[in-house]
Design a protein around this motif. Structure first.
Motif: not given
Length: 328
Positions: A230, A232, A284, A286, A288
């Motif tokens: 991942d 981030t 933020s 992430v 994936k």
């Protein structure tokens, strides 16, 4: 109004809407982002353009879709009939990524010289104590040792240089701006490429960007392509209330040529106008399962400035971070 979401390879990624014929203009509707011209949608109609990987699909003939009124909600910024506040448009393609800075020395990675380890087993155990269960299945490629991995720490650490250039604490109000000065004189901005975009009449953007070379930071191809940790991304910006939009974040996951986009993320958050001036806001995201081939991360954020009757004011940004974590 342009609505943008994260686009993965092979997905239809863009939906564009003209709220009314007046907004569209005479002689046809034009997409300012892609230089596309098409028919003018009527009220309540959405113009759906199919794009693949940021390029108009060869068979993607524009279609007008009738949306029921209950689904066609009020435009952002107010109820039906109120003035629509235009959302900043995300760039269709990233500017040329700056040259990544050289890798940090071992002592700079974790802030101090790493503890000496006498064996591969000892280094592996120290890392697993930090990483937890996901690291137990990690297999290293030929030429990479656990002792070297322990020194370089490519996972679970911030890969951006100078993430807090001005030394600003998000738990305290931002300090006064002071008179206009070159940004580089206000702190340690090593690693950042800085530029200014002029806006009329009294606004401007301060643009800061970095490019991260994942292989140079100690990651390896098999890990990035098969396990795909991942990714981030996190940032903090000041709700300076200088304008409706005072901050933008743009992140591109790039292939080895530093131009081919594998995944991307764009965000122009609109802080609440009722919030106190100087309040810190977090952004933020992430990434994936982004697919194989990622070798670089291009990070770019923009903060708005204004020169007005009250003097020079700018939007502060701090605690930027990009890190990779093993997936459970």
């Amino acid at each position: 109004m342009v609505c943008l979401r994260e686009s993965a390879e092979g997905e239809d990624a863009w939906v564009l809407r003209a709220p009314d014929r007046k907004a569209a203009g005479r002689g046809g509707w034009k997409d300012p982002l892609w230089d596309f011209k098409g028919p003018v949608p009527r009220n309540g109609e959405w113009l759906l353009l199919k794009y693949r990987n940021g390029v108009a699909s060869p068979s993607g003939t524009p279609q007008l879709w009738k949306i029921p009124r209950e689904m066609d909600g009020p435009a952002e910024g107010g109820s039906e009939g109120q003035k629509v506040v235009p959302r900043p448009q995300s760039p269709p393609f990233p500017p040329r990524a700056p040259t990544p800075p050289p890798p940090l020395s071992p002592g700079s990675v974790i802030g101090e010289s790493p503890l000496p380890v006498s064996s591969e087993l000892g280094a592996r155990q120290l890392l697993l104590d930090e990483w937890g269960t996901p690291g137990a299945e990690l297999k290293l490629p030929e030429g990479l040792s656990w002792k070297l991995l322990y020194v370089r720490r490519p996972l679970y650490r911030n890969l951006l240089r100078s993430p807090n250039p001005e030394g600003i604490n998000i738990y305290e109000p931002p300090p006064p701006c002071g008179p206009p000065r070159p940004l580089e004189t206000l702190g340690n901005f090593s690693g950042w490429q800085i530029s200014t975009e002029k806006l009329l009449p009294s606004f401007s953007w301060t643009v800061k960007q970095q490019c991260i070379d994942l292989l140079a930071e100690g990651l390896w191809e098999e890990l990035l392509d098969k396990q795909q940790p991942d990714i981030t991304v996190m940032d903090w910006f000041e709700n300076s209330c200088l304008d409706t939009y005072v901050y933008e974040l743009h992140v591109w996951l790039l292939a080895a040529d530093r131009r081919t986009i594998i995944r991307q993320y764009h965000n122009a958050p609109r802080p609440s106008p009722k919030g106190p001036t100087g309040h810190w806001c977090q952004v933020s995201h992430v990434f994936k399962c982004y697919g194989p081939g990622v070798r670089f991360i291009h990070f770019l954020h923009k903060a708005k400035n204004r020169m007005g009757s009250d003097g020079f004011r700018r939007t502060r940004v701090t605690d930027s971070s990009v890190s990779l974590q093993l997936r459970n």
